[in-house]
Design a protein around this motif. Structure first.
Motif, short mmCIF file in Angstrom:
data_model
loop_
_atom_site.label_atom_id
_atom_site.label_comp_id
_atom_site.label_asym_id
_atom_site.label_seq_id
_atom_site.Cartn_x
_atom_site.Cartn_y
_atom_site.Cartn_z
N ILE A 13 0.84 -1.21 0.00
CA ILE A 13 0.00 0.00 0.00
C ILE A 13 0.87 1.25 0.00
N ASP A 14 1.91 1.24 0.84
CA ASP A 14 2.80 2.40 0.93
C ASP A 14 3.49 2.67 -0.40
N GLU A 15 3.97 1.63 -1.08
CA GLU A 15 4.64 1.81 -2.37
C GLU A 15 3.68 2.35 -3.43
N LYS A 16 2.45 1.81 -3.45
CA LYS A 16 1.46 2.28 -4.42
C LYS A 16 1.12 3.75 -4.20
N LEU A 17 0.98 4.13 -2.95
CA LEU A 17 0.66 5.52 -2.64
C LEU A 17 1.80 6.45 -3.05
N LYS A 18 3.03 6.02 -2.82
CA LYS A 18 4.18 6.84 -3.20
C LYS A 18 4.31 6.94 -4.72
N ASP A 19 4.00 5.85 -5.43
CA ASP A 19 4.16 5.83 -6.89
C ASP A 19 3.06 6.60 -7.61
N SER A 20 1.81 6.42 -7.15
CA SER A 20 0.69 7.00 -7.90
C SER A 20 -0.19 7.93 -7.10
N GLY A 21 -0.04 7.93 -5.79
CA GLY A 21 -0.91 8.76 -4.96
C GLY A 21 -2.29 8.17 -4.77
N VAL A 22 -2.52 6.95 -5.26
CA VAL A 22 -3.83 6.30 -5.19
C VAL A 22 -3.68 4.95 -4.50
N SER A 23 -4.60 4.64 -3.61
CA SER A 23 -4.55 3.34 -2.93
C SER A 23 -4.79 2.22 -3.93
N PRO A 24 -4.14 1.09 -3.76
CA PRO A 24 -4.40 -0.06 -4.65
C PRO A 24 -5.79 -0.61 -4.41
N SER A 25 -6.35 -1.25 -5.42
CA SER A 25 -7.66 -1.88 -5.28
C SER A 25 -7.52 -3.17 -4.47
N PHE A 26 -8.66 -3.68 -3.99
CA PHE A 26 -8.63 -4.94 -3.26
C PHE A 26 -8.16 -6.08 -4.17
N GLU A 27 -8.51 -6.01 -5.43
CA GLU A 27 -8.06 -7.03 -6.38
C GLU A 27 -6.55 -6.99 -6.54
N GLU A 28 -5.99 -5.77 -6.63
CA GLU A 28 -4.53 -5.62 -6.75
C GLU A 28 -3.84 -6.15 -5.49
N MET A 29 -4.41 -5.85 -4.33
CA MET A 29 -3.82 -6.32 -3.08
C MET A 29 -3.89 -7.84 -3.00
N LYS A 30 -5.01 -8.40 -3.40
CA LYS A 30 -5.18 -9.87 -3.38
C LYS A 30 -4.12 -10.54 -4.25
N GLU A 31 -3.93 -10.02 -5.46
CA GLU A 31 -2.96 -10.61 -6.38
C GLU A 31 -1.53 -10.41 -5.88
N ALA A 32 -1.24 -9.23 -5.31
CA ALA A 32 0.12 -8.96 -4.82
C ALA A 32 0.51 -9.90 -3.69
N LEU A 33 -0.45 -10.28 -2.84
CA LEU A 33 -0.16 -11.14 -1.69
C LEU A 33 -0.40 -12.61 -1.99
N GLY A 34 -0.94 -12.89 -3.18
CA GLY A 34 -1.17 -14.28 -3.55
C GLY A 34 -2.29 -14.93 -2.76
N LEU A 35 -3.30 -14.14 -2.37
CA LEU A 35 -4.43 -14.69 -1.62
C LEU A 35 -5.52 -15.13 -2.59
N LYS A 36 -6.37 -16.04 -2.12
CA LYS A 36 -7.41 -16.59 -2.99
C LYS A 36 -8.68 -15.75 -2.98
N GLY A 91 -9.65 -12.14 2.83
CA GLY A 91 -8.37 -12.10 3.56
C GLY A 91 -7.79 -10.71 3.59
N ILE A 92 -7.95 -9.96 2.50
CA ILE A 92 -7.47 -8.56 2.46
C ILE A 92 -8.25 -7.71 3.45
N HIS A 93 -9.58 -7.90 3.50
CA HIS A 93 -10.40 -7.14 4.44
C HIS A 93 -9.92 -7.36 5.88
N ARG A 94 -9.59 -8.61 6.22
CA ARG A 94 -9.15 -8.90 7.58
C ARG A 94 -7.78 -8.28 7.86
N LEU A 95 -6.89 -8.34 6.88
CA LEU A 95 -5.57 -7.74 7.08
C LEU A 95 -5.66 -6.23 7.24
N ILE A 96 -6.50 -5.59 6.43
CA ILE A 96 -6.66 -4.14 6.54
C ILE A 96 -7.26 -3.76 7.90
#
Length: 229
Positions: A13-36, A40-45
């Motif tokens: 999330i921090d890298e995405k915000l620094k690169d684009s100024g926009v939070s990553p989507s839940f789909e992007e987060m899911k793929e980045a962490l390799g979750l099914k 799982g992203i909701h719980r981590l957040i």
């Protein structure tokens, strides 16, 4: 300290915000962490938010703000705000024959920390806790250090030690250790509703967590509380 997945998500999330100024989507987060799933992203957040590493910006979709990064980085052996209970962890019997008197001090396994907030990844601890026998009933017990504030209205505070009777069954309204998806655990009130299980916090700032009955397994119910000053 954070679990590995929490640490990975926070950095992403921090890298995405620094690169684009926009939070990553839940789909992007899911793929980045390799979750099914996105659950799982909701719980981590929710876990990161409870620990004040991030916050959700009001009135803006997908808007997250990183408040801080962990000073010590990742520490997998003793993560913060997580339950250190594993479903296969052996629990030592605390009662023997003859039964201990109320003046006795018993040593029970301390399986680490459990979230009194959003459920997060379960890990295994190896230490022990000395407990007055008067605080325990019959059966096998273990202890968990509470991290978080979602059970404060039940008198369970951050840093307390929850004394748990090992069991796989519990009645409605009891405080239980609930293992979610066989990998994450939390301390909550249990309510059963047909094919659904609702895990209720004792803090109006948190929402109930609702799962299918097959997604939750009881690992114990609360038998007592130990607080050190």
């Amino acid at each position: 300290m954070l679990t590995q997945k929490q640490h990975e998500l926070l950095c992403f999330i921090d890298e995405k915000l620094k690169d684009s100024g926009v939070s990553p989507s839940f789909e992007e987060m899911k793929e980045a962490l390799g979750l099914k799933s996105k659950s799982g992203i909701h719980r981590l957040i929710s876990a990161l938010e409870e620990r004040h590493f991030i916050r959700r910006l009001p009135n803006r979709a997908r808007a997250l703000e990183v408040l801080k990064l962990p000073e010590g980085g990742l520490h997998e052996a003793e993560p913060s705000n997580v339950v250190a209970l594993h479903p296969e962890t052996p629990v030592r019997e605390v009662a023997s024959s003859p039964a201990p008197s109320n003046d006795d001090i018993l040593e029970i396994p301390l399986h680490g920390r459990i979230a009194a907030g959003a459920p997060i990844e379960a890990m295994e601890g190896q230490s022990a806790l000395s407990v007055p026998a008067a605080l325990l009933g019959p059966g096998e017990h273990y202890a968990l250090e509470v991290s978080g504030d979602s059970m404060i209205d039940a008198g369970i505070l951050d840093g307390d030690y929850a004394l748990i009777q090992k069991t796989e069954v519990a009645r409605d309204g009891e405080i239980v250790v609930a293992l979610v998806h066989e990998e994450e655990a939390t301390l909550k009130y249990l309510h059963k509703d047909g094919v659904r299980v609702r895990l209720d916090p004792a803090n109006a700032a948190y929402e109930p967590q609702i799962y299918g009955a097959g997604e939750v397994r009881i690992q114990g119910k609360m038998a007592g509380l130990l607080r050190r000053y």
